[in-house]
Design a protein around this motif. Structure first.
Motif, PDB file in Angstrom:
ATOM      1  N   ALA A 148       0.834  -1.199   0.000  1.00  0.00           N
ATOM      2  CA  ALA A 148       0.000   0.000   0.000  1.00  0.00           C
ATOM      3  C   ALA A 148       0.871   1.252   0.000  1.00  0.00           C
ATOM      4  N   GLU A 149       1.949   1.229   0.788  1.00  0.00           N
ATOM      5  CA  GLU A 149       2.865   2.381   0.837  1.00  0.00           C
ATOM      6  C   GLU A 149       3.532   2.610  -0.514  1.00  0.00           C
ATOM      7  N   THR A 189       3.268   5.949  -2.843  1.00  0.00           N
ATOM      8  CA  THR A 189       4.481   6.616  -3.321  1.00  0.00           C
ATOM      9  C   THR A 189       4.459   6.749  -4.840  1.00  0.00           C
ATOM     10  N   ALA A 190       4.027   5.653  -5.508  1.00  0.00           N
ATOM     11  CA  ALA A 190       3.986   5.663  -6.978  1.00  0.00           C
ATOM     12  C   ALA A 190       2.998   6.708  -7.484  1.00  0.00           C
ATOM     13  N   GLU A 191       1.829   6.806  -6.798  1.00  0.00           N
ATOM     14  CA  GLU A 191       0.815   7.778  -7.220  1.00  0.00           C
ATOM     15  C   GLU A 191       1.297   9.212  -7.009  1.00  0.00           C
TER      16      GLU A 191
END
Lengths: 345, 70
Positions: free
Chosen positions: A337-338, A342-344
């Protein structure tokens, strides 16, 4: 339905039990025979078969674990060879002691009582250390084994033992010296328990190397596993000579534990060990309760307590391996989820 | 089991210990191979990033960045 003359249900039971034990072994770096031998005793196997098969299972599991640790450089071979010498003598004496007790008909009772005291004592110790929240449990995984030991990190008892400078002195990894005789004494004592109780000695010897000799924890784990390969092999050979190793127990247990050990080892990189230590201590305490319940059942001639005892042992293994697996999956999902967040961003 | 009961004493003991050793080595190699082969997909399933059926049908990417593991 039978396979090699053994019930498929029994094979599946042992494989599943091995999987649970393997997860615990992979996570805590301990052999798991402290669960196997009492379980076999509860299931009605003769004490020598329970002990001999437990030793053979520990031998196989330690081979797999040592192969994993080999590349990490966490083995002090000199210390390992000395431990092997002392342990071999201890196992032989322990085996003679067990055979004598079997001869006079007290083996089952004495082995069970010794287990209660040992499991209960170590369980209480680990639980107390966990509740204190300190770092003295001796079960840490991520310690740099190449660093010399800080004087403050050496337990007080080990400092005392290191102060007995009876020649010849041995230099060990971590940059300290210990008397050869002290090493042999610790090795003999753990070998005695190994031969007598049918344990590889991991849950006794690894803390002993750390708390009594002062070996850094990663080196204690690696050296202990290296040594268990030999002590477990010799122990199972000695018991196999009298036909006390039952392959219908060992083969499925090992098949399950080898897979479980991989899962447990993978979980060590995900789960905060402090979160799990207390479950481990509770599991050992429940193991002690299980053997005590069985013993009381024998004295009171209440067979139902044997079933209660087995349920406690299986429940303890299931509880802790389940807690480890649940925590590992939870951490995996949190990491994923983290990464997504971060990617978004 | 395995018909080794006919052997006696030391021979039987040596064969028994040998069987356990060979099984341990085979399991180490076998499970190691399975871990290499299926490990990344299994991890994606556990992370909740891929359904079990998709993993079985090899329809999952093994990592979010297109296949390069962390």
């Amino acid at each position: 339905m039978d396979l090699f003359g053994v019930s498929v249900t029994l094979l599946a039971t042992f494989t599943g039990f091995g999987l649970l034990i393997g997860i615990l072994f992979g996570f805590f770096g301990m052999g798991g025979s402290f669960l196997v031998t009492p379980a076999l005793l509860v299931m009605g196997y003769e004490p020598n078969v329970a002990v001999g098969s437990g030793l053979a299972f520990v031998f196989g599991t330690s081979v797999i674990a040592t192969l994993k640790h080999r590349d990490l450089g966490q083995v002090d071979y000199k210390l390992g060879v000395l431990m092997i010498a002392g342990t071999t003598a201890g196992i032989e004496v322990g085996k003679v002691g067990l055979e004598y007790l079997q001869h006079i008909g007290l083996a089952g009772s004495v082995v069970s009582v010794a287990y209660v005291l040992l499991l209960g004592g170590i369980g209480a110790f680990v639980t107390r250390e966990s509740l204190k929240g300190g770092d003295g449990g001796g079960l840490e995984h991520d310690v740099d084994e190449d660093t010399d030991v800080d004087e403050d990190d050496i337990p007080e008892i080990a400092q005392k033992i290191q102060s007995y400078r009876i020649p010849p002195m041995m230099s060990l990894r971590g940059g300290f010296q210990v008397s050869l005789w002290m090493i042999l004494a610790v090795a003999f004592a753990t070998g005695l328990l190994s031969g007598f109780l049918g344990v590889g000695g991991g849950f006794i010897r690894m803390p002993a190397l750390f708390y009594l000799i002062g070996v850094p924890v990663p080196v204690a784990v690696g050296t202990d596993l290296f040594e268990i390969v030999f002590s477990g092999g010799i122990g199972s050979f000695l018991y196999a000579q009298s036909g006390a190793v039952d392959l219908s127990i060992v083969v499925p247990l090992l098949a399950g534990s080898a897979l479980g050990a991989r899962l447990g080892a993978a979980a060590t990189s995900l789960v905060e060990e402090e979160d799990i230590k207390i479950y481990f201590g509770i599991m050992l305490l429940l193991g002690a309760v299980a053997v005590a319940v069985r013993q009381v059942g024998g004295v009171l001639e209440m067979p139902v307590l044997d079933s209660v005892s087995l349920a406690i042992i299986l429940g303890a293994a299931l509880l802790v391996s389940g807690a480890v697996s649940y925590s590992a999956v939870r951490e995996l999902r949190r990491d994923a989820a983290e990464r997504s967040v971060t990617a978004e961003a | 089991m395995f018909g080794i009961e006919t052997l006696g004493g030391n021979a039987q003991a040596a064969v028994l210990v040998g069987i356990v050793l060979v099984e341990a080595l085979l399991l180490y190699v076998g499970y190691g191979g399975l871990e290499t082969l299926l490990g990344p997909r299994f991890r994606r399933v556990l992370e909740g990033q891929c359904a079990v059926l998709d993993a079985l049908l090899m329809r999952c990417k093994t990592a979010e960045n297109g296949g390069v593991e962390r």
